[in-house]
Scaffold this active site. Structure first.
Site, mmCIF file in Angstrom:
data_model
loop_
_atom_site.group_PDB
_atom_site.id
_atom_site.type_symbol
_atom_site.label_atom_id
_atom_site.label_comp_id
_atom_site.label_asym_id
_atom_site.label_seq_id
_atom_site.Cartn_x
_atom_site.Cartn_y
_atom_site.Cartn_z
ATOM 1 N N HIS A 196 0.848 -1.204 0.000
ATOM 2 C CA HIS A 196 0.000 0.000 0.000
ATOM 3 C C HIS A 196 0.884 1.255 0.000
ATOM 4 C CE1 HIS A 196 -4.262 -0.662 -0.069
ATOM 5 N NE2 HIS A 196 -4.532 0.447 0.577
ATOM 6 N N GLY A 201 -5.114 6.182 -3.519
ATOM 7 C CA GLY A 201 -5.096 5.702 -4.900
ATOM 8 C C GLY A 201 -4.533 4.315 -5.084
ATOM 9 N N TYR A 238 -13.857 -10.268 -4.874
ATOM 10 C CA TYR A 238 -12.619 -9.502 -5.082
ATOM 11 C C TYR A 238 -11.986 -9.147 -3.743
ATOM 12 C CZ TYR A 238 -9.810 -5.433 -6.654
ATOM 13 O OH TYR A 238 -8.804 -4.535 -6.904
#
Length: 366
Positions: A196, A201, A238
């Site tokens: 991360h 974003g 997901y």
């Protein structure tokens, strides 16, 4: 990083179903290249639709939503962004456009990752191209207003080293053929999300980089069928598989198979849709009604008449209305509202317009 060490890759084992899936993906890749030669006009139309779908879906996964009409105008550059959400849409559009060009010449390294993040934030007040300066835990916001910690990424002060390690190990794994590219690409994205590296974003960057890595090996179906839209349509899977495969990651004791199975399944779905859509376009000039029906049956989210008209070049709005009315009488779809802006949706077994859906908000992009 931890998923790409020689020891970890050497210990991976795949069952017969997984091996068959990889073979199927290789076969689809070859057929897609043939379509690119035989049906360039059909692919051009699919590419235009995919860009709009990808930009909208990848941002909606992070809670960034704009009106469909504004989304299309922003993507085709007929409008300038007016607010933060539209600025984020425009930035993703620009980064996606760069990857949709000859991505083979864009290696997976720290410079390219930072370049894409710069594009993602080029219209925002805050600049991109900066690794995170503070730690950024991944938190899931639940429907009851509470939250829980899903994962604790790499600490901020270790991020530059972690990114250098990730891109270096990925390059080494490719050079030494330590695993199939269809194994290495999703594992690189799992490690990216566990690091991360940006203050914001990261989710969108991971999906952009996924397209980039797949394009390096001629798995370019994401240019014609939106992988981001498939991720959005199956977002529970997901997020759940990413979370499952990240447990124990810091110790190198994580199980990547849930994420790999999900990722390969999404890629298979994209290839199947690709074949169906190209086949429909190539067949379809003599059967406009069948083209409309096929397009509607592929929709997972509510849609408008205008969206179906756009997806079926050469089919009039009146023809679309006729087909929708017929499908409604068959119990396949139902309308949501009245008037020009009304939406339609598919009817699935055991559901109706009165069935309430429980929405749990996820936030992987912080």
């Amino acid at each position: 990083m931890h998923s790409l060490t020689p020891e970890y890759l050497a210990a991976l084992r795949f069952d017969g179903t997984q091996a068959a899936t990889l073979r199927s993906l290789g076969e689809y890749q070859g057929k897609q290249q043939l379509y690119a030669v035989q049906s360039p006009e059909a692919l051009k139309g699919l590419r235009q639709i995919a860009v709009v779908e990808s930009t909208g879906s990848s941002n909606r996964l992070e809670g960034v939503v704009v009106a469909p009409s504004r989304l299309k105008s922003l993507v085709i550059r007929n409008a300038r962004p007016k607010n933060r959400s539209e600025q984020e849409i425009a930035g993703y559009r620009d980064a996606l456009a760069l990857i949709h060009e000859p991505a083979e010449h864009m290696p997976f390294n720290e410079s390219v990752v930072l370049q894409l993040h710069t594009l993602l934030y080029r219209y925002m007040p805050q600049a991109g191209r900066r690794w995170k300066a503070t730690n950024n835990d991944i938190v899931e916001r639940l429907s009851d207003g509470t939250s829980r910690l899903r994962f604790q990424p790499v600490a901020a002060h270790l991020t530059p080293l972690a990114m250098a390690d990730l891109t270096g190990r990925y390059a080494t794994a490719l050079d030494q053929h330590l695993a199939d590219p269809l194994v290495l690409a999703p594992l690189a994205m799992l490690d990216f999300l566990c690091i991360h590296p940006f203050p914001d974003g990261n989710g969108r960057m991971s999906r952009l980089l996924t397209l980039l890595l797949l394009c390096h090996f001629d798995y370019t179906v994401g240019r014609y069928i939106s992988l981001e839209r498939i991720f959005e349509d199956t977002k529970d899977g997901y997020y759940k598989t990413l979370e499952a495969s990240s447990q124990g990651w810091h110790q190198g004791q994580h199980d990547v198979k849930p994420w790999l199975d999900y990722f390969w399944g999404a890629l298979l779905q994209a290839h199947r849709e690709f074949e169906e859509r190209v086949g429909t376009i190539e067949r379809g000039r003599g059967s406009k009604g069948d083209r409309v029906r096929a397009e509607v049956l592929e929709r997972r989210l509510p849609f408008s008449i205008s969206e179906i008209v756009e997806a079926c070049p050469g089919v009039s709005r009146d023809m679309v209305r006729l087909v929708l009315r017929a499908m409604k009488s068959e119990g396949l779809i139902e309308s949501m509202g009245k008037g020009r802006g009304a939406k339609w949706k598919r009817v699935t077994a055991g559901t109706s317009s009165r069935t309430a859906a429980l929405a749990i908000g996820h936030k992987m992009d912080q």
